[in-house]
Design an enzyme around this catalytic site. Sequence first.
Site, PDB file in Angstrom:
ATOM      1  N   ASN A   1     -25.490  20.080 -90.191  1.00 23.98           N
ATOM      2  CA  ASN A   1     -25.150  20.496 -91.562  1.00 23.98           C
ATOM      3  C   ASN A   1     -23.640  20.349 -91.711  1.00 23.98           C
ATOM      4  O   ASN A   1     -22.878  21.172 -91.216  1.00 23.98           O
ATOM      5  CB  ASN A   1     -25.596  21.954 -91.783  1.00 23.98           C
ATOM      6  CG  ASN A   1     -25.126  22.486 -93.127  1.00 23.98           C
ATOM      7  OD1 ASN A   1     -24.659  21.727 -93.979  1.00 23.98           O
ATOM      8  ND2 ASN A   1     -25.248  23.793 -93.323  1.00 23.98           N
ATOM      9  N   TRP A   2     -23.240  19.307 -92.395  1.00 23.23           N
ATOM     10  CA  TRP A   2     -21.800  19.017 -92.501  1.00 23.23           C
ATOM     11  C   TRP A   2     -21.095  19.844 -93.571  1.00 23.23           C
ATOM     12  O   TRP A   2     -19.890  19.710 -93.754  1.00 23.23           O
ATOM     13  CB  TRP A   2     -21.593  17.518 -92.771  1.00 23.23           C
ATOM     14  CG  TRP A   2     -21.807  16.664 -91.558  1.00 23.23           C
ATOM     15  CD1 TRP A   2     -22.042  17.085 -90.285  1.00 23.23           C
ATOM     16  CD2 TRP A   2     -21.783  15.235 -91.502  1.00 23.23           C
ATOM     17  NE1 TRP A   2     -22.166  16.019 -89.435  1.00 23.23           N
ATOM     18  CE2 TRP A   2     -22.013  14.876 -90.152  1.00 23.23           C
ATOM     19  CE3 TRP A   2     -21.600  14.228 -92.457  1.00 23.23           C
ATOM     20  CZ2 TRP A   2     -22.060  13.538 -89.746  1.00 23.23           C
ATOM     21  CZ3 TRP A   2     -21.645  12.910 -92.057  1.00 23.23           C
ATOM     22  CH2 TRP A   2     -21.871  12.563 -90.706  1.00 23.23           C
ATOM     23  N   LYS A   3     -21.858  20.637 -94.310  1.00 19.05           N
ATOM     24  CA  LYS A   3     -21.244  21.452 -95.370  1.00 19.05           C
ATOM     25  C   LYS A   3     -20.337  20.566 -96.227  1.00 19.05           C
ATOM     26  O   LYS A   3     -20.692  19.423 -96.499  1.00 19.05           O
ATOM     27  CB  LYS A   3     -20.529  22.658 -94.747  1.00 19.05           C
ATOM     28  CG  LYS A   3     -21.486  23.477 -93.868  1.00 19.05           C
ATOM     29  CD  LYS A   3     -20.961  24.798 -93.419  1.00 19.05           C
ATOM     30  CE  LYS A   3     -22.039  25.554 -92.654  1.00 19.05           C
ATOM     31  NZ  LYS A   3     -21.590  26.859 -92.157  1.00 19.05           N
TER      32      LYS A   3
ATOM     33  N   HIS B   1     -29.391  28.206 -97.728  1.00 18.41           N
ATOM     34  CA  HIS B   1     -28.364  28.512 -96.737  1.00 18.41           C
ATOM     35  C   HIS B   1     -27.616  29.768 -97.178  1.00 18.41           C
ATOM     36  O   HIS B   1     -27.403  29.989 -98.375  1.00 18.41           O
ATOM     37  CB  HIS B   1     -27.405  27.328 -96.595  1.00 18.41           C
ATOM     38  CG  HIS B   1     -26.490  27.480 -95.417  1.00 18.41           C
ATOM     39  ND1 HIS B   1     -25.383  28.288 -95.446  1.00 18.41           N
ATOM     40  CD2 HIS B   1     -26.545  26.943 -94.172  1.00 18.41           C
ATOM     41  CE1 HIS B   1     -24.785  28.239 -94.257  1.00 18.41           C
ATOM     42  NE2 HIS B   1     -25.471  27.435 -93.472  1.00 18.41           N
TER      43      HIS B   1
ATOM     44  N   GLU C   1     -30.709  31.890 -89.227  1.00 17.99           N
ATOM     45  CA  GLU C   1     -29.259  31.873 -89.080  1.00 17.99           C
ATOM     46  C   GLU C   1     -28.699  33.268 -89.372  1.00 17.99           C
ATOM     47  O   GLU C   1     -28.512  33.624 -90.549  1.00 17.99           O
ATOM     48  CB  GLU C   1     -28.621  30.873 -90.053  1.00 17.99           C
ATOM     49  CG  GLU C   1     -29.070  29.440 -89.862  1.00 17.99           C
ATOM     50  CD  GLU C   1     -28.052  28.442 -90.411  1.00 17.99           C
ATOM     51  OE1 GLU C   1     -27.699  27.527 -89.677  1.00 17.99           O
ATOM     52  OE2 GLU C   1     -27.611  28.611 -91.569  1.00 17.99           O
TER      53      GLU C   1
HETATM   54  P1  13P Z   1     -21.765  26.881 -87.306  1.00 16.62           P
HETATM   55  O1  13P Z   1     -22.588  25.995 -86.408  1.00 16.62           O
HETATM   56  O2  13P Z   1     -20.450  26.284 -87.698  1.00 16.62           O
HETATM   57  O3  13P Z   1     -21.645  28.283 -86.802  1.00 16.62           O
HETATM   58  O4  13P Z   1     -22.567  27.011 -88.696  1.00 16.62           O
HETATM   59  C1  13P Z   1     -23.925  27.285 -88.684  1.00 16.62           C
HETATM   60  C2  13P Z   1     -24.479  26.892 -89.981  1.00 16.62           C
HETATM   61  O5  13P Z   1     -24.122  27.410 -91.021  1.00 16.62           O
HETATM   62  C3  13P Z   1     -25.484  25.813 -89.986  1.00 16.62           C
HETATM   63  O6  13P Z   1     -26.139  25.719 -91.192  1.00 16.62           O
END
Ligand code: 13P
Length: 270
Positions: free
Chosen positions: A35-37, A120, A188
């Site tokens: 997930n590259w956000k 998310h 998560e």
């Molecule tokens: P990190 O792996 O940076 O902690 O983020 C988790 C996340 O939000 C995946 O969707």
Amino acid sequence: MAIMDCVGRAGVPDAGGDDLLLLRKAMRTALIVGNWKMHKLIAEAVAFTADVLPRLSGTRAEIALAPAFTALGPLVQAVGGAGVAIYAQNMHEAPFGPFTGEVSAPMLVELGVAGVILGHSERRRLFGETDRALRQKVPAALRAGLQPILCVGQSDRSGGGHELRQQLQEDLAGVDEEQLADVVIAYEPLWAIGTGTAATCAQAQEASAFVRALVAERSPAAAERIRILYGGCVTPAASGELLAQPDVDGALVADASLDPVSFAAIVAAA
Ligand code: 13P
């Protein structure tokens, strides 16, 4: 057993022993999603795939990358047929309509996108994503032929089972029993996302087993097949033990997915 304690053990089926759990796990294909956000311009995204693809050979896991909307089309072109699926990070529940700034499932499918991350915690917390919308979004994704990854998670480190139960009940309410196993759930915990503090493997396993038990309340058959990912500070170093947990079927990775070497190392651990 903090999560279980929070809601009691009712509805949690007898696991049937470790061997049986591992046998069931072996029936589910591992899924590793980056997930590259809101990271990577198109050129950076394409350069990443050129670097990472040769590093991914030999894995039995399914792999997906979820870039920003702007890079979806270029990445579909860049990885076409190379064993990496391209997912979006959000979508609107309606197929079209007067929703300025939104993107629908058919629009993603038209680009060659194969799946979508939904619910998310950043979308819930920062952009007002509601369980009511997710109740529509998850079936809309399935109808369009997209693989939905529904994210759930609790904010309270020492419990939060009721939050998970509520999210799953509401967000999956529009999905028929027969299609329940086609949804992927990403657990998560909010306190682990981007904080440098991952859940322990035992915590990830406990929460994943709890999520599976909640699905079993609706359909024991779907609970055996449904894939549950863990997300929150997944690193290459910890991923071997994490991904070996009987109820953890993969990972949703943000920070560590931005670097081709660390993303490939997590895939190799699956
Ligand atoms: P990190 O792996 O940076 O902690 O983020 C988790 C996340 O939000 C995946 O969707």
